[in-house]
Motif scaffolding. Structure first.
Motif, mmCIF file in Angstrom:
data_model
loop_
_atom_site.group_PDB
_atom_site.id
_atom_site.type_symbol
_atom_site.label_atom_id
_atom_site.label_comp_id
_atom_site.label_asym_id
_atom_site.label_seq_id
_atom_site.Cartn_x
_atom_site.Cartn_y
_atom_site.Cartn_z
ATOM 1 N N ILE A 21 37.525 24.817 40.072
ATOM 2 C CA ILE A 21 38.677 25.210 40.876
ATOM 3 C C ILE A 21 39.237 23.947 41.521
ATOM 4 O O ILE A 21 38.829 23.556 42.609
ATOM 5 C CB ILE A 21 38.271 26.260 41.926
ATOM 6 N N GLU A 23 42.731 23.113 41.609
ATOM 7 C CA GLU A 23 43.989 23.365 42.302
ATOM 8 C C GLU A 23 44.035 24.806 42.738
ATOM 9 O O GLU A 23 43.529 25.693 42.046
ATOM 10 C CB GLU A 23 45.159 23.107 41.345
ATOM 11 N N LEU A 24 44.642 25.034 43.887
ATOM 12 C CA LEU A 24 44.789 26.414 44.337
ATOM 13 C C LEU A 24 45.845 27.100 43.483
ATOM 14 O O LEU A 24 46.814 26.478 43.052
ATOM 15 C CB LEU A 24 45.215 26.445 45.799
ATOM 16 N N GLN A 28 47.352 31.351 46.719
ATOM 17 C CA GLN A 28 46.314 30.766 47.590
ATOM 18 C C GLN A 28 46.908 29.616 48.401
ATOM 19 O O GLN A 28 46.671 29.505 49.609
ATOM 20 C CB GLN A 28 45.143 30.260 46.738
ATOM 21 N N PRO A 47 48.480 40.506 42.690
ATOM 22 C CA PRO A 47 47.881 41.310 41.622
ATOM 23 C C PRO A 47 46.381 41.077 41.486
ATOM 24 O O PRO A 47 45.852 40.049 41.931
ATOM 25 C CB PRO A 47 48.602 40.831 40.362
ATOM 26 N N SER A 50 44.028 37.552 40.701
ATOM 27 C CA SER A 50 44.807 36.347 41.002
ATOM 28 C C SER A 50 44.151 35.515 42.084
ATOM 29 O O SER A 50 44.808 34.736 42.761
ATOM 30 C CB SER A 50 46.221 36.690 41.435
ATOM 31 N N GLY A 51 42.866 35.728 42.294
ATOM 32 C CA GLY A 51 42.129 34.853 43.187
ATOM 33 C C GLY A 51 42.144 35.270 44.650
ATOM 34 O O GLY A 51 42.112 34.428 45.555
ATOM 35 N N LYS A 52 42.139 36.568 44.911
ATOM 36 C CA LYS A 52 42.102 37.030 46.302
ATOM 37 C C LYS A 52 40.786 36.660 46.968
ATOM 38 O O LYS A 52 40.751 36.335 48.144
ATOM 39 C CB LYS A 52 42.277 38.557 46.343
ATOM 40 N N THR A 53 39.716 36.708 46.191
ATOM 41 C CA THR A 53 38.413 36.433 46.794
ATOM 42 C C THR A 53 38.367 35.026 47.391
ATOM 43 O O THR A 53 37.809 34.835 48.466
ATOM 44 C CB THR A 53 37.291 36.603 45.751
ATOM 45 N N LEU A 54 38.980 34.069 46.709
ATOM 46 C CA LEU A 54 38.957 32.709 47.244
ATOM 47 C C LEU A 54 39.757 32.622 48.546
ATOM 48 O O LEU A 54 39.393 31.887 49.468
ATOM 49 C CB LEU A 54 39.475 31.701 46.209
ATOM 50 N N ASN A 351 34.860 43.121 38.541
ATOM 51 C CA ASN A 351 35.532 42.063 37.799
ATOM 52 C C ASN A 351 35.139 42.087 36.317
ATOM 53 O O ASN A 351 34.201 41.450 35.903
ATOM 54 C CB ASN A 351 35.177 40.714 38.437
HETATM 55 P P1 ADP Z 1 40.824 39.183 42.630
HETATM 56 O O1 ADP Z 1 39.820 39.252 43.753
HETATM 57 O O2 ADP Z 1 42.185 38.823 43.078
HETATM 58 O O3 ADP Z 1 40.793 40.375 41.718
HETATM 59 P P2 ADP Z 1 39.145 37.090 41.818
HETATM 60 O O4 ADP Z 1 39.076 36.493 43.143
HETATM 61 O O5 ADP Z 1 37.996 37.845 41.305
HETATM 62 O O6 ADP Z 1 40.422 37.976 41.716
HETATM 63 O O7 ADP Z 1 39.507 35.905 40.826
HETATM 64 C C1 ADP Z 1 39.455 36.040 39.461
HETATM 65 C C2 ADP Z 1 38.848 34.783 38.844
HETATM 66 O O8 ADP Z 1 39.682 33.641 39.068
HETATM 67 C C3 ADP Z 1 37.509 34.419 39.371
HETATM 68 O O9 ADP Z 1 36.670 34.206 38.273
HETATM 69 C C4 ADP Z 1 37.740 33.126 40.169
HETATM 70 O O10 ADP Z 1 36.619 32.268 40.118
HETATM 71 C C5 ADP Z 1 38.905 32.526 39.478
HETATM 72 N N1 ADP Z 1 39.731 31.669 40.369
HETATM 73 C C6 ADP Z 1 40.153 31.983 41.610
HETATM 74 N N2 ADP Z 1 40.908 30.999 42.122
HETATM 75 C C7 ADP Z 1 40.981 30.032 41.199
HETATM 76 C C8 ADP Z 1 41.648 28.745 41.129
HETATM 77 N N3 ADP Z 1 42.380 28.291 42.146
HETATM 78 N N4 ADP Z 1 41.482 28.027 40.017
HETATM 79 C C9 ADP Z 1 40.738 28.480 38.991
HETATM 80 N N5 ADP Z 1 40.109 29.663 38.977
HETATM 81 C C10 ADP Z 1 40.223 30.451 40.059
#
Ligand code: ADP
Length: 801
Positions: A21, A23-24, A28, A47, A50-54, A351
């Motif tokens: 990871i 780049e955001l 994010q 959606p 799309s990386g909500k967990t991060l 997931n």
């Molecule tokens: P959501 O919670 O929005 O459904 P996730 O947080 O599970 O989505 O993210 C989906 C995937 O994308 C995960 O495997 C995560 O590791 C990956 N991911 C999140 N942010 C990034 C980023 N900035 N760059 C690359 N991969 C990312």
């Protein structure tokens, strides 16, 4: 760039980079710009995948770096452990993670040492009610899937919980993660939060409808997917994805259907498709996986699942055992399983991205609606959002199915071009307010009508409603109800929770459940002698001594008072002194009263138990059973003319009967067959019953009712799933219902026997499993538990049942 992020604990930016990871993602980055890592509240409506967990992690980690503590609220228990496992990778940077699920009534004191805590909204609500000390140390709270405040059943809890947490700490950072709903702005207003709203996805999503011999996509493109005569669309689509684009890259499919049964039958059909695409190596791996699945349990569901998995397909629904679910999800992510047929629960949170998503059923039977009801746009979008595996697929494809051109156009209108619905608070419904007003009073958040309304003013409901009067009216009705049932009392303007009211709130019961339980137990106290006579088959004129003859429970009945004697070791929370002058002396019998079935029925008819569905043929069966077991019920049986009430009574009876089978040691497989449920459902009913019986035990003890002993025995039996004679054994860690029975049959009948009997006998009863035997002996407190040198063949003949 993640390397440029500031305010995080040392090492985290580098760790993110090492995970790939660098780049955001744009949403994010937008969140960080809005102040996410500086403690700013935020609603992120983006959606799926799309990386909500991060986003959540950045908020929590920066909050912890500033010396705070974060709470992550999940909508489902299954997700709690998944999230915890995910966050635990930060432990090497000094972040402690804890998860709090299960057992409602506790203050989770140990959690005060954790930096990040994961819990369901119900659990958080209960922790607030029990005044968990660390609650006011929270600096950051994340609400996952916040659009679920719209859910009739669980939404109000999340809504009220967020309001309470914010009241406890006015500076609390609230990060709400949401699907792309229509009115995310309203949610942001409610939470005084910044809004990040985006349609951005890391991987393109092509949405379309299949009809005739092709998929028409929203971008105007088409893909030929011919369907042979007499063939169905779904298998053709699954096969087409597996064919790939001639680049040797097999695409997996997720097929969403509207019921468990449909998931299972679809998986059976899809297995015939996937089987054609698995390689020799995969066949071996799949056979191993199938064996693992059979090992989890020997039920029909398990067998069906294993059969499909051996051919590369699977089904997934809430009736599956948790171990089954995990095995299936992991193998799908590893691309070993090529197709999962699932009910919509899979779309919520888990997931499991897939090359292609087929939304086969877009309507579902809805009892309240009285027929097939179209799914919400939001729900369909969440399913479709599962399409596209980042890094694996060039794009994801999500497909609806149409029979003709008109239907195709309708589906485009209804789901593909449509925006998701707005979320709307469901708080003003009476059942929700009943629970939450009592809790709000009991935990001291308000103690006047005005105070309550002021508190409710901080909810989403207040932000949304255009009828401010309504909340006041429902509040008055609910306060009346709580007063009449003795849960609150008024003194002038002041409202106070009574002692029972406090208990009800802390037990996390719906006050209506509590009222039902109290009524039932008091009714039992009043009718005890009369009912015992009836159970003994005696007429009221000739009292005295008779043994229960309807001995459908082998092993006979044991007196509740004897139970107490054998249990005195771990007692403590029951006032054993209170029952001295036992009125059962008026009529002697060996039967326990209330009976287990009576108690199970009582808790099954509360609104806190989700009852089994009464199928058409069931009505007659359970009506008959209802008359047969009439003396056991704790309360008056409604007449058959009180249609709804009688129907409810029978559903509760069916559910209670399942529990009775469970404590009668009926095989799980038989139970699933008999009641048309999955093994996961048995677990669910058992856990709910355990909790409700525990609550009943507390209420009985608080109200000084003799039935407290019977309730406790009934609860223990549900907990272990055994007849009474196994209670002692089954309480030993590692024993369980099946092993307890085998040990008992081999003459090892108690915890004390485990400490004293010759080891060869114990080993033989445990089928030679040395490690298991040793663990059990240790748990039973045997001085020398070692099983080395012990030979099961030395055991006497009668040791092997
Ligand atoms: P959501 O919670 O929005 O459904 P996730 O947080 O599970 O989505 O993210 C989906 C995937 O994308 C995960 O495997 C995560 O590791 C990956 N991911 C999140 N942010 C990034 C980023 N900035 N760059 C690359 N991969 C990312």
């Amino acid at each position: 760039r993640t390397a440029d992020l500031t305010g995080l604990p040392t090492g985290i930016p580098e760790a993110l980079r090492d995970e790939g990871i660098e780049e955001l993602y744009p949403p994010q980055a937008e969140a960080v710009e809005a102040g996410l890592t500086d403690g700013e509240s935020l609603v992120a409506a983006v959606p799926t995948a799309s990386g909500k967990t991060l986003i959540a992690e950045l908020a929590m980690l920066s909050s912890v770096a500033r010396g705070g503590k974060a709470l992550y609220i999940v909508p489902l228990r299954a997700l709690a452990s998944e999230k915890k496992a995910e966050f635990e990778r930060w432990e090497e940077y000094g972040i402690d993670v804890g998860v709090s699920t299960g057992n409602y009534e506790s203050d989770g004191e140990w959690l005060s040492s954790r930096d990040i805590i994961v819990a369901t909204s119900e659990k958080v609500d209960s922790l607030v009610r029990n005044n968990a000390a660390w609650m006011d140390q929270l600096t950051c709270v994340v609400a996952d899937e916040v659009h679920l405040v719209d859910d009739r059943h669980r939404g109000p809890t999340l809504e009220v919980t967020l309001a309470k947490l914010r009241r406890l700490n006015p500076n609390l950072q609230v990060v709400a993660l949401s699907a792309t709903v229509g009115n995310a702005g309203v949610v942001a207003d409610w939470l005084d939060a910044e809004l990040v709203k985006s349609d951005w996805r890391p991987i393109d999503l092509k949405m379309g409808v299949h009809y005739g011999n092709a998929i028409s996509f929203a971008d105007g493109s088409q893909r030929e997917v011919p369907v042979g005569r007499g063939e169905r669309q779904t298998p053709a689509l699954v096969a087409d994805a597996l064919e790939g684009d001639g680049d040797g890259d097999q695409g997996s499919s997720l097929v969403f259907v509207n019921s468990r049964r449909n998931a299972e039958s679809a998986a059976r059909r899809m297995a015939d498709v996937t089987e054609r695409y698995i390689t020799g190596d995969e066949r071996g791996d799949l056979a191993e996986l199938a064996a693992e699945i059979r090992d989890v349990s020997d039920t029909e569901t398990s067998e069906d699942l294993a059969a499909a998995v051996a051919k590369g397909a699977a089904f997934h629904h809430a009736g599956l055992a948790a171990e089954h679910r995990t095995l299936v999800e992991d193998a799908f992510r590893d691309r070993l399983i090529k197709c999962i047929c699932a009910t919509p629960t899979l779309a919520a949170g888990v997931n499991t991205p897939s090359r292609r998503v087929v939304v086969r059923d877009w309507q579902r039977y809805d009892g309240d609606y009285g027929g097939m009801k179209p799914l919400d746009v939001l729900e369909v979008h969440q399913m479709m959002g599962r399409a596209g595996r980042p890094g694996l697929d060039p794009y994801g494809e999500a497909v609806l199915l149409a029979k003709d051109a008109d239907a195709r156009d309708e589906l485009f209108e209804r789901y593909i071009w449509a925006d998701a619905e707005d979320v709307r608070s469901k708080l003003a419904a009476e059942p929700a307010l009943r629970t939450h007003l009592l809790a709000t009073v009991a935990s001291g958040f308000a103690h006047t009508r005005e105070g309550l309304l002021e508190f409710l003013d901080q909810t989403l409901y207040a932000t949304q409603t255009d009828d401010p009067e309504r909340l006041g009216q429902v509040t008055d009705r609910v306060l009346d109800y709580l007063e009449v049932n003795g849960f609150v009392e008024f003194e002038g303007e002041t409202i106070r929770a009574t002692p029972v009211g406090h208990t009800v709130s802390r037990l996390y019961l719906d006050p209506m459940s509590a009222a039902e339980i109290i009524d039932g137990l008091e009714w039992a106290a009043d009718h005890r002698t009369e009912k015992l006579r009836a159970l003994a088959g005696e007429t009221p004129e000739k009292p005295k001594q008779a043994r229960g003859e309807s001995d459908d429970e082998p092993g006979g009945f044991q007196r509740a008072s004897e139970m107490v004697a054998t249990e005195s070791g771990d007692g403590g929370d029951v006032d054993a002194g209170g029952s001295g002058d036992d009125d059962a002396d008026e009529f002697e019998t060996d039967r326990t009263y209330p009976t287990p079935l009576g108690l199970y029925h009582l808790v099954c008819r509360t609104p806190d138990m989700y009852q089994l569905y009464l199928k058409s043929g069931d009505r007659e069966t359970y009506t008959e059973l209802c008359y047969e077991r009439e003396p056991e019920f704790l309360g008056r049986v409604p007449s058959e003319y009180e249609d709804v009430a009688f129907e409810d009574w029978l559903s509760a009876l069916k559910t209670a009967k399942l529990l009775e089978d469970w404590v009668g040691e009926v095989d799980e497989d038989r139970i699933t067959e008999r009641y048309g449920v999955g093994p996961g459902d048995i677990r669910g009913k058992v856990e709910t019953a355990e909790w409700l019986l525990g609550a009943a035990e507390r209420l009985a003890s608080e109200l000084d009712l003799d039935s407290v002993y019977a309730v406790r025995e009934g609860k223990k039996r549900v907990e272990y799933g055994v007849r009474e004679e196994l209670l002692d054994l089954a309480g030993v860690r590692g024993v369980g219902r099946k092993r307890a029975r085998r040990l008992f049959e081999a003459g090892v009948e108690s915890r004390a026997d485990l400490r004293e009997t010759e080891k060869s006998r114990i080993l033989a009863a445990l089928r030679g499993r040395r490690k298991t035997a040793q663990n059990i002996l240790e748990a039973a407190g045997r001085k020398d538990p070692s099983m080395d040198e012990v030979d099961e063949d030395d055991a006497p003949e009668d040791a092997v049942p």
